[in-house]
Design an enzyme around this catalytic site. Structure first.
Site, short mmCIF file in Angstrom:
data_model
loop_
_atom_site.label_atom_id
_atom_site.label_comp_id
_atom_site.label_asym_id
_atom_site.label_seq_id
_atom_site.Cartn_x
_atom_site.Cartn_y
_atom_site.Cartn_z
N PHE A 111 -37.65 -32.88 57.31
CA PHE A 111 -36.60 -33.30 56.10
C PHE A 111 -35.23 -33.67 56.77
O PHE A 111 -34.85 -33.00 57.65
CB PHE A 111 -36.70 -32.11 55.07
CG PHE A 111 -36.15 -30.83 55.75
CD1 PHE A 111 -35.04 -30.48 55.90
CD2 PHE A 111 -37.25 -29.75 56.29
CE1 PHE A 111 -34.68 -29.39 56.29
CE2 PHE A 111 -36.55 -28.78 56.74
CZ PHE A 111 -35.30 -28.26 56.93
N HIS A 139 -34.53 -31.79 60.23
CA HIS A 139 -35.63 -31.07 60.83
C HIS A 139 -36.59 -32.16 61.07
O HIS A 139 -37.21 -32.90 60.40
CB HIS A 139 -36.13 -30.05 59.79
CG HIS A 139 -37.55 -29.51 60.34
ND1 HIS A 139 -38.69 -29.34 59.70
CD2 HIS A 139 -37.74 -29.12 61.71
CE1 HIS A 139 -39.68 -28.95 60.52
NE2 HIS A 139 -39.12 -28.48 61.44
N SER A 165 -31.65 -21.20 53.59
CA SER A 165 -31.97 -21.21 54.88
C SER A 165 -30.97 -20.61 55.62
O SER A 165 -29.77 -20.43 54.79
CB SER A 165 -31.63 -22.78 55.49
OG SER A 165 -32.70 -23.48 54.91
N HIS A 207 -38.07 -19.09 63.80
CA HIS A 207 -37.61 -20.57 63.70
C HIS A 207 -37.83 -21.08 62.37
O HIS A 207 -37.44 -22.16 61.76
CB HIS A 207 -38.57 -21.44 64.53
CG HIS A 207 -39.78 -21.93 63.85
ND1 HIS A 207 -40.51 -20.99 63.16
CD2 HIS A 207 -40.28 -23.18 63.35
CE1 HIS A 207 -41.67 -21.67 62.51
NE2 HIS A 207 -41.51 -23.25 62.42
N GLY A 208 -38.31 -20.09 61.23
CA GLY A 208 -38.30 -20.59 59.80
C GLY A 208 -38.93 -19.49 59.07
O GLY A 208 -38.85 -18.58 59.46
P1 5GP Z 1 -42.20 -26.23 61.03
O1 5GP Z 1 -41.70 -26.79 62.23
O2 5GP Z 1 -42.96 -24.95 61.72
O3 5GP Z 1 -43.15 -27.33 60.17
O4 5GP Z 1 -41.36 -25.85 60.20
C1 5GP Z 1 -40.22 -24.83 60.22
C2 5GP Z 1 -39.92 -24.14 58.89
O5 5GP Z 1 -39.16 -25.22 58.01
C3 5GP Z 1 -40.93 -23.52 58.25
O6 5GP Z 1 -41.27 -22.42 58.53
C4 5GP Z 1 -40.18 -23.60 56.67
O7 5GP Z 1 -39.88 -22.28 56.53
C5 5GP Z 1 -38.89 -24.48 56.73
N1 5GP Z 1 -39.21 -25.65 55.63
C6 5GP Z 1 -40.31 -26.33 55.48
N2 5GP Z 1 -39.81 -27.24 54.56
C7 5GP Z 1 -38.28 -27.27 54.31
C8 5GP Z 1 -37.33 -27.84 53.54
O8 5GP Z 1 -37.63 -28.98 52.80
N3 5GP Z 1 -36.21 -27.31 53.35
C9 5GP Z 1 -35.84 -26.24 54.44
N4 5GP Z 1 -34.51 -25.70 54.15
N5 5GP Z 1 -36.79 -25.55 55.07
C10 5GP Z 1 -38.02 -25.96 55.27
MN MN Z 2 -42.29 -30.99 63.61
MN MN Z 3 -40.69 -27.73 63.40
#
Ligand code: 5GP
Ligand code: MN
Ligand code: MN
Length: 481
Positions: free
Chosen positions: A205, A235, A385, A404-405
């Site tokens: 995103f 991201h 976030s 990481h999230g």
């Molecule tokens: P991953 O890299 O594991 O797919 O994602 C990292 C983290 O990004 C996820 O664990 C989730 O908490 C967060 N995330 C997913 N979608 C969104 C989004 O649209 N906005 C924000 N701020 N965080 C997100």
């Molecule tokens: Mn990825």
């Molecule tokens: Mn990721």
């Protein structure tokens, strides 16, 4: 099962090496009891135990509170192996090599921007190509792709899409040494040539956030974060390029497992000795993908700046976005860590875990040496976030790493069944979040309810001491592929 674990504190548990006969080291879990119970619902803990059997693994294997099950190795996992006589495992780094987060900050107050947010959402959506298999305005020749692999974000600097300051505020200055595009398949290159500077789909995103609350004034000042001001978060990772490289090597290294007689509890944990030709080839290819991803996020930042300029240039507001930091959360890095008072060279596998170097680390730019490395923790499109910093404790206890999230609680399929994209979009819009999404089913997979509570995850890592809170952000625009 929970009885087999040693509770160390409210935020930390241990699985001793005696738990399973093939474990070489213990597993440390940074979790509350509640998050631990959630983690026991999938295979993530078993996968962490499996990782503790890898040849050359150094105590301990670590898992973060945002953990969930992944390919062979948990997302939210960290494993360090001796360099060069331990192994490297593609599954412990992840398919999206150098997936990561970049944060840019502005001095535009939310209040002043409110009525332009719709235009800003359109402009960001227009300039930043997104969607499954999306292609950008840049079509690279093979020679140019090789240059991207070697130079990372520096390639974008040469093309006028970055500043020196951007690079300084990027992990490794946006370029890992030791990348070798000759170790990358033609298939991967084919996929990589057209996708540079694109967002892709799904969990990736571009988001505009407002700085909601500051927890550490000194660190926030060093990062240029001010309450009430807009910031931009990206991201994204290495797109089809890194995915193909991981796919290729997961297959290739199966023969190395046999050749070197490595016993694995799970085929998906396929690996090769770091000092073998197979291990070195993967390392060189993985670094190529990592550099591609640094360059990719840099170009997306350039596109986002164009969007900000278009919307705010005539408004009397300062539209400039300055880089706070860019950090990977799927990567294998050769680092030196202090183990039992001695310096040890290791390959740190971080998959869904963020590097979090503490204050004074020589790798950090001067602006961050006094405070520690910025850590960027996205929550979800409907929640907070976080911006954190690394600490002495993260260096000493979690291989210089933290979460990481928020981490998934529902699989993509389950989320798609449970939620409707249109409805979700309406709810987000009602709460003042502008949404642009390429696909409604894709949006449903990313529903905030599909993720854990990011505040609880952050409370856990800060309670355990492996990160410190700097600022909480809240979304106002979300662009999804
Ligand atoms: P991953 O890299 O594991 O797919 O994602 C990292 C983290 O990004 C996820 O664990 C989730 O908490 C967060 N995330 C997913 N979608 C969104 C989004 O649209 N906005 C924000 N701020 N965080 C997100
Ligand atoms: Mn990825
Ligand atoms: Mn990721």
């Amino acid at each position: 099962r929970i009885q087999d674990l040693n509770k160390i504190s409210d935020y930390e548990w241990e699985i001793p090496k005696s738990y399973r006969q093939d474990m070489r080291v213990a597993v440390r879990l940074f979790v509350t009891r509640r998050l631990l119970e959630a983690a026991l619902q999938d295979l993530s803990i078993e996968q962490a135990i499996n990782a503790a059997t890898l040849p050359g693994v150094v105590e301990p294997v670590v898992v973060m509170p945002d953990m969930h099950q992944g390919y062979g190795f948990p997302i939210g996992g960290v494993a360090a192996t001796r360099y060069p006589n331990g192994v490297i495992s593609p599954g412990a780094i992840g398919y999206d090599i150098n997936c990561g987060v970049r944060l840019l900050a502005s001095t535009i107050p939310l209040e002043a921007a409110e009525e332009r947010l719709d235009d800003l959402a359109n402009a960001l959506n227009h300039y930043c190509p997104s969607g499954v298999g999306s292609e950008g305005s840049i079509h690279l020749t093979t020679a140019e792709l090789d240059a991207v692999c070697r130079q990372g974000a520096r390639w974008a600097l040469k093309k006028g899409m970055a500043s020196e300051e951007d690079l300084r505020r990027t992990e490794e200055n946006g370029c890992l040494e030791g990348a070798d595009p000759a170790k990358v398949s033609q298939r991967a290159k084919q996929r990589g040539m057209a996708q540079l500077g694109t967002l892709g789909a799904g969990n990736h995103f571009i988001e505009v956030d407002v700085v909601d609350q500051i927890f550490d004034g000194e660190a926030a000042a060093a990062m240029g974060l001010q309450e009430g001001m807009l910031a931009l978060m990206i991201h994204c990772g290495s797109r089809g390029f890194g995915h193909q490289i991981c796919t290729d090597y997961v297959q290739d290294l199966q023969s190395a497992v046999r050749r070197y007689g490595i016993q694995l509890p799970d085929r998906e944990l396929v690996c090769a000795p770091l000092d073998s030709p197979e291990g070195q080839n993967y390392l060189a290819a993985m670094r190529s993908a990592a550099n591609y991803a640094f360059c990719n996020r840099q170009i997306l930042a350039y596109h986002a700046r164009r969007a900000f300029e278009e919307v705010f240039a005539g408004s009397g507001l300062r539209w400039q976005l300055h880089q706070v930091y860019d950090i990977a959360h799927n990567m294998g890095k050769v680092e030196t860590h202090e183990v039992n008072g001695r310096k040890l060279k290791v390959c740190v596998h971080r998959k869904g875990a963020t590097r979090a170097f503490g204050p004074g680390h020589p790798e950090l730019p001067d602006a961050y040496k006094p405070i520690g490395q910025p850590v960027l923790v996205p929550g979800s499109m409907g929640t907070a976030s976080w911006v954190l910093i690394g600490t002495e404790d993260s260096m000493a206890r979690s291989w210089g790493s933290t979460c990481h999230g928020a981490g998934r609680v529902l699989s993509r399929n389950k989320a798609k069944k449970d939620f409707r994209g249109e409805r979700l979009r309406n709810e987000l819009e009602q709460s003042g979040i502008h949404v642009r999404a390429g696909s409604m089913s894709g949006l449903a997979e990313e529903a905030p309810m599909a993720y854990k509570d990011v505040d609880e995850v952050v409370e856990t890592v800060s309670g355990a001491g492996i990160a410190r809170k700097v600022a909480r952000l809240r979304p106002v625009i979300v662009i999804k592929g």
